[in-house]
Design a protein around this motif. Structure first.
Motif, PDB file in Angstrom:
ATOM      1  N   LEU A  33       4.270  -1.352   6.583  1.00 11.03           N
ATOM      2  CA  LEU A  33       4.854  -1.187   5.255  1.00 11.03           C
ATOM      3  C   LEU A  33       4.043  -1.875   4.165  1.00 11.03           C
ATOM      4  N   VAL A  34       2.846  -2.344   4.535  1.00  8.13           N
ATOM      5  CA  VAL A  34       1.985  -3.038   3.589  1.00  8.13           C
ATOM      6  C   VAL A  34       0.598  -2.418   3.626  1.00  8.13           C
ATOM      7  N   GLU A  35       0.095  -2.013   2.483  1.00  8.76           N
ATOM      8  CA  GLU A  35      -1.282  -1.530   2.386  1.00  8.76           C
ATOM      9  C   GLU A  35      -2.217  -2.715   2.519  1.00  8.76           C
ATOM     10  N   TRP A  36      -3.377  -2.516   3.148  1.00 14.49           N
ATOM     11  CA  TRP A  36      -4.192  -3.670   3.575  1.00 14.49           C
ATOM     12  C   TRP A  36      -4.700  -4.514   2.416  1.00 14.49           C
ATOM     13  N   ARG A  37      -4.734  -3.955   1.198  1.00 18.32           N
ATOM     14  CA  ARG A  37      -5.137  -4.757   0.040  1.00 18.32           C
ATOM     15  C   ARG A  37      -3.929  -5.426  -0.627  1.00 18.32           C
ATOM     16  N   ASP A  38      -2.725  -5.247  -0.022  1.00 11.78           N
ATOM     17  CA  ASP A  38      -1.484  -5.826  -0.551  1.00 11.78           C
ATOM     18  C   ASP A  38      -1.126  -5.285  -1.936  1.00 11.78           C
ATOM     19  N   PHE A  41       3.755  -1.911  -1.202  1.00 16.72           N
ATOM     20  CA  PHE A  41       4.729  -2.385  -0.225  1.00 16.72           C
ATOM     21  C   PHE A  41       5.821  -1.322  -0.124  1.00 16.72           C
ATOM     22  N   GLY A  42       6.272  -1.051   1.081  1.00 15.77           N
ATOM     23  CA  GLY A  42       7.241   0.014   1.264  1.00 15.77           C
ATOM     24  C   GLY A  42       8.462  -0.427   2.034  1.00 15.77           C
ATOM     25  N   ASP A  43       9.313   0.547   2.300  1.00 17.19           N
ATOM     26  CA  ASP A  43      10.463   0.296   3.158  1.00 17.19           C
ATOM     27  C   ASP A  43      10.825   1.601   3.850  1.00 17.19           C
ATOM     28  N   THR A  44      11.443   1.478   5.002  1.00 17.32           N
ATOM     29  CA  THR A  44      11.877   2.634   5.777  1.00 17.32           C
ATOM     30  C   THR A  44      13.087   2.250   6.611  1.00 17.32           C
ATOM     31  N   PRO A  45      14.012   3.172   6.802  1.00 16.85           N
ATOM     32  CA  PRO A  45      15.162   2.866   7.647  1.00 16.85           C
ATOM     33  C   PRO A  45      14.862   3.068   9.123  1.00 16.85           C
ATOM     34  N   PHE A  46      13.691   3.695   9.417  1.00 18.87           N
ATOM     35  CA  PHE A  46      13.469   4.105  10.803  1.00 18.87           C
ATOM     36  C   PHE A  46      11.999   4.424  11.028  1.00 18.87           C
ATOM     37  N   LEU A  47      11.452   3.829  12.089  1.00 14.16           N
ATOM     38  CA  LEU A  47      10.083   4.115  12.505  1.00 14.16           C
ATOM     39  C   LEU A  47      10.110   5.014  13.735  1.00 14.16           C
ATOM     40  N   ASN A  76      -3.074   3.304   8.942  1.00 15.09           N
ATOM     41  CA  ASN A  76      -2.709   2.531   7.755  1.00 15.09           C
ATOM     42  C   ASN A  76      -3.938   1.915   7.081  1.00 15.09           C
ATOM     43  N   THR A  77      -5.028   2.691   7.029  1.00 14.61           N
ATOM     44  CA  THR A  77      -6.232   2.221   6.349  1.00 14.61           C
ATOM     45  C   THR A  77      -6.432   2.905   5.001  1.00 14.61           C
ATOM     46  N   GLY A  78      -5.497   3.749   4.585  1.00 19.32           N
ATOM     47  CA  GLY A  78      -5.622   4.447   3.310  1.00 19.32           C
ATOM     48  C   GLY A  78      -5.648   3.488   2.137  1.00 19.32           C
ATOM     49  N   LEU A  79      -6.328   3.898   1.067  1.00 24.67           N
ATOM     50  CA  LEU A  79      -6.516   3.021  -0.084  1.00 24.67           C
ATOM     51  C   LEU A  79      -5.783   3.497  -1.335  1.00 24.67           C
ATOM     52  N   VAL A  80      -4.953   4.550  -1.207  1.00 19.07           N
ATOM     53  CA  VAL A  80      -4.247   5.046  -2.389  1.00 19.07           C
ATOM     54  C   VAL A  80      -2.734   5.092  -2.178  1.00 19.07           C
ATOM     55  N   GLY A  81      -2.240   4.438  -1.143  1.00 17.41           N
ATOM     56  CA  GLY A  81      -0.809   4.248  -0.961  1.00 17.41           C
ATOM     57  C   GLY A  81      -0.037   5.414  -0.398  1.00 17.41           C
ATOM     58  N   GLY A  82      -0.698   6.506  -0.038  1.00 16.81           N
ATOM     59  CA  GLY A  82       0.017   7.680   0.442  1.00 16.81           C
ATOM     60  C   GLY A  82       0.704   7.499   1.774  1.00 16.81           C
ATOM     61  N   GLN A  83       0.278   6.506   2.558  1.00 10.56           N
ATOM     62  CA  GLN A  83       0.824   6.291   3.894  1.00 10.56           C
ATOM     63  C   GLN A  83       1.965   5.274   3.926  1.00 10.56           C
ATOM     64  N   ILE A  84       2.313   4.720   2.771  1.00 12.13           N
ATOM     65  CA  ILE A  84       3.342   3.686   2.702  1.00 12.13           C
ATOM     66  C   ILE A  84       4.660   4.323   2.276  1.00 12.13           C
ATOM     67  N   PRO A  85       5.690   4.324   3.136  1.00 10.77           N
ATOM     68  CA  PRO A  85       6.955   4.995   2.803  1.00 10.77           C
ATOM     69  C   PRO A  85       7.743   4.228   1.752  1.00 10.77           C
ATOM     70  N   GLN A  86       8.510   4.964   0.991  1.00  9.41           N
ATOM     71  CA  GLN A  86       9.414   4.361   0.009  1.00  9.41           C
ATOM     72  C   GLN A  86      10.828   4.862   0.300  1.00  9.41           C
ATOM     73  N   GLY A  87      11.320   4.494   1.492  1.00  8.16           N
ATOM     74  CA  GLY A  87      12.652   4.899   1.915  1.00  8.16           C
ATOM     75  C   GLY A  87      12.685   6.085   2.853  1.00  8.16           C
ATOM     76  N   GLU A  88      11.531   6.753   3.044  1.00 13.78           N
ATOM     77  CA  GLU A  88      11.491   7.896   3.954  1.00 13.78           C
ATOM     78  C   GLU A  88      11.436   7.427   5.413  1.00 13.78           C
ATOM     79  N   ILE A  89      11.713   8.341   6.325  1.00 15.20           N
ATOM     80  CA  ILE A  89      11.409   8.101   7.740  1.00 15.20           C
ATOM     81  C   ILE A  89       9.907   7.911   7.866  1.00 15.20           C
TER      82      ILE A  89
END
Length: 469
Positions: A33-38, A41-47, A76-89
């Motif tokens: 839930l954290v991009e490597w450059r910090d 930050f995201g959240d998810t109800p389920f992995l 989770n090496t992306g640099l534009v935040g597309g891989q960090i969920p914001q409430g999605e599964i």
């Protein structure tokens, strides 16, 4: 705003994945839930941790039926935040980790989405072949990730982006259907190329679960040189000369600003400056050939002529594999070495190769007007026109003020890029960071076409809904 996921959907997902196929443990979720450059930050109800394509299909099918959004994630090496969920599964491909097959006659490796790039390299080397996609994050970047972002890397000049290296794909479409397109064909002219839609789609048109990737011969003749430049314009001129001298043997042609080298020397233990004197810019050049001694001979002629004509100020030619690796480390550690240097405005852009030096000069002047004394670490794949243009605040400046000017700086740089007919995202994708900005530069016709494709495949917009158009 992503809608809350109903409890009954969570229960259904647990049932299709089995006991070890999911997690809601905060400690298990936190690194994803954290991009490597910090920065994100995201959240998810389920992995969701599917172990095979059938489980991916089941998860996506349940979510599609219920209209529940999914964010796919590879390494989770992306640099534009597309891989960090914001409430999605959050659907991780980490358990899709098998190399299914490797065939030297067809020169193909079939690997699942969670296989790392380093593992692909190792498997190819085991049969005396090579997969020529080079990324600094090869130990964590995965097949699904580099395909979904159409990663470029350091060998684009010779081999092209990920788009050029994929023969076929297996993918789960947004409604849960499995598309088996794991072909090995070099030519297939039978209508729309679905794999090319999925490549670079950042998970918005489905989940890549496996890929057939091209392999190439191992080239034993190899030469690597680190070159101090007399000026920025010399980089483009030397590229043209390298192509002429080595023909198709130019493997990579990378540019690095002096300040980027200083960051590595300061922040990466064991780093060493290859040349006795500093220069404002450097290029790292690699030739490779299957003919013994060919690359080495071409490099020596190339360097000698560059020195004679005043384009090369000084150069270090690697004499061993270890020396070549040390030179490459100066380039590959550019991003990692920036982390301790404070707030940075990062731009992953491309222009026509002939305009790289002109772009940098125009952007430098604009950034200096915006923030006098700013420090600019430009580096990247000058051989294909891709520049990572990173702007740090002045030494001793206020980090909060530099952060506050990020958006203004981005628009200035992107306007300059647009003036060259360039791209505001050369290889990292758009993600959460650049989707809105990209819409500003794309034509209404292009936006409408892209939205129509997405609507046709994902009418409920459940796949990575915050990303792309």
């Amino acid at each position: 705003m992503t809608k809350p996921v109903p409890a009954d959907i969570i229960s259904r997902l647990k049932a299709v994945l089995g006991e070890n196929g999911w997690s809601q443990d905060p400690e298990r979720l936190q690194p994803k839930l954290v991009e490597w450059r910090d920065r994100w930050f995201g959240d998810t109800p389920f992995l969701a941790l599917p172990a095979n394509t059938a489980q991916v299909s089941a998860v996506v099918g349940v979510c599609y039926e219920a209209g529940v959004a999914i964010t796919p994630q590879g390494g989770n090496t992306g640099l534009v935040g597309g891989q960090i969920p914001q409430g999605e599964i959050l659907l991780s491909t980490e358990k899709l980790s098998r190399v299914r097959e490797i065939e030297t006659f067809d020169d193909v490796i079939v690997a699942e989405a969670g296989v790392t790039l380093a593992a692909i390299h190792e498997a190819a080397a085991g049969v005396n072949r090579r997969f020529p996609l080079g990324l600094a994050s090869e130990g964590s970047a995965t097949v699904g990730g580099f395909i979904s972002t159409n990663a470029g890397g350091t060998q684009v000049l010779r081999y092209g982006t990920a788009r050029s290296l994929v023969l076929g794909l297996e993918a789960v479409l947004p409604n849960g259907d499995v598309w088996d397109g794991l072909k090995r064909l070099r030519k297939d002219n039978t209508g729309y190329d679905l794999k090319q839609l999925l490549i670079g789609a950042e998970g918005t048109l489905g989940v890549v679960t496996a890929a057939s990737l091209k392999l190439f011969p191992v080239l034993e003749s190899r030469a690597v040189a680190w070159i101090g430049l007399t000026g920025l314009d010399a980089a483009v001129e030397l590229l043209a000369r390298a192509k002429q001298e080595a023909g198709g043997a130019v493997e990579a042609f990378e540019m690095i600003a002096r300040i980027g080298v200083e960051f590595v020397l300061r922040n990466v233990p064991g780093s060493r400056d290859p040349l006795d004197a500093p220069y404002p810019y450097y290029v790292l050049v690699e030739f490779a050939s299957g003919e013994p001694g060919s690359a080495e001979g071409a490099m020596e002629r190339f360097l000698a002529k560059g020195l004679e004509d005043g384009l090369v100020a000084d150069a270090a030619l690697a004499q061993t594999g270890a020396q070549a690796k040390a030179l490459w480390a100066l380039r590959e550690n550019q991003s990692a070495a920036q982390k301790p240097e404070g707030v940075v405005w990062k731009h992953d852009v491309s222009v026509p190769v002939s305009q790289v030096a002109t772009f940098i000069k125009q952007a430098d002047a604009a950034m200096e007007r915006l923030t006098p004394g700013c420090r600019i670490a430009a580096f990247g794949h000058v051989g294909d026109g891709n520049v990572h243009y990173d702007v740090f605040g002045p030494v001793g400046g206020d980090p909060a003020l530099h952060e506050a000017t990020r958006d203004e700086a981005g628009r200035i740089v992107n306007d300059i890029i647009a003036g060259f007919g360039g791209s505001i995202s050369a290889e990292h994708g758009l993600g959460s960071m650049k989707t809105d900005e990209a819409a500003h530069y794309k034509s209404p016709v292009e936006l409408a076409a892209q939205r129509a494709v997405r609507l046709a495949l994902d009418p409920k917009r459940i796949m990575n809904p915050r990303v792309l158009f």
